[in-house]
Write a protein that holds these residues in place. Structure first.
Motif, PDB file in Angstrom:
ATOM      1  N   GLY A   1       2.298  -2.504   4.166  1.00 35.36           N
ATOM      2  CA  GLY A   1       2.173  -3.642   3.412  1.00 35.36           C
ATOM      3  C   GLY A   1       2.511  -4.844   4.184  1.00 35.36           C
ATOM      4  O   GLY A   1       2.830  -4.560   5.339  1.00 35.36           O
TER       5      GLY A   1
ATOM      6  N   CYS B   1       0.710  -0.988   0.162  1.00 35.82           N
ATOM      7  CA  CYS B   1       0.009   0.115  -0.037  1.00 35.82           C
ATOM      8  C   CYS B   1       0.870   1.319  -0.154  1.00 35.82           C
ATOM      9  O   CYS B   1       0.434   2.309   0.500  1.00 35.82           O
TER      10      CYS B   1
ATOM     11  N   CYS C   1      -3.713  -0.265  -2.668  1.00 34.09           N
ATOM     12  CA  CYS C   1      -2.963  -1.508  -2.585  1.00 34.09           C
ATOM     13  C   CYS C   1      -3.023  -2.361  -3.771  1.00 34.09           C
ATOM     14  O   CYS C   1      -4.117  -2.495  -4.287  1.00 34.09           O
TER      15      CYS C   1
END
Length: 157
Positions: A47, A42, A144
């Motif tokens: 992430g 993201c 994302c």
């Protein structure tokens, strides 16, 4: 007496038809697998591993996403995130799932959105890899993407 036998026979026939109808009714469609994992990125928002969960009822389907690797930076009210999850369809194209469903999230809580609604057809094979999740939180867009195919494989509707 004859009317009584006719009424009893009609009731038995109606009951038999109802049971036969239930036995021959098509079963509800089921998506497999029901959940899959991805590694999401993201950007500056973080992430890591995320879990996608799918459900299906006929041509209607829902997907939810939860990630313990990506956490809420501030308190987020219930149903305040506008989410658009685009899933790549095997053979080309994509299917979009969208909605504003999310639980209350306090700072540090795992990010969770869904169920997001979409429309599918029998035989669709959908994977987060090649798609994206866009969330709009307090007017800020967070996008994302999956860094590889989902595991154990694509959702098959």
């Amino acid at each position: 007496m004859r009317a009584k036998r006719t009424a009893t026979g009609a009731a038995l026939a109606a009951g038999a038809l109802a049971v036969t109808g239930l036995a021959l009714a098509p079963s509800a469609a089921a998506v497999t697998p029901q959940s899959a994992t991805i590694t999401a990125s993201c950007g500056i928002f973080g992430g890591g591993p995320a879990t996608l969960t799918a459900t299906q009822s006929g041509t209607s389907a829902t997907l939810s996403l939860t990630s313990t690797a990506i956490s809420a930076p501030v308190t987020v009210a219930a149903d305040s995130i506008t989410s658009t999850l685009t899933m790549a369809k095997a053979g080309g194209g994509s299917v979009v799932f969208s909605g504003t469903r999310n639980p209350v999230m306090n700072p540090g809580d795992p990010v969770s959105v869904g169920p997001l609604s979409g429309t599918v057809a029998s035989g669709y094979r959908l994977d987060a890899y090649g798609g994206s999740l866009k969330m709009v939180i307090f007017g800020i867009a967070v996008t994302c993407t999956a860094s590889g195919p989902q595991s154990p494989g694509p959702f098959v509707f």
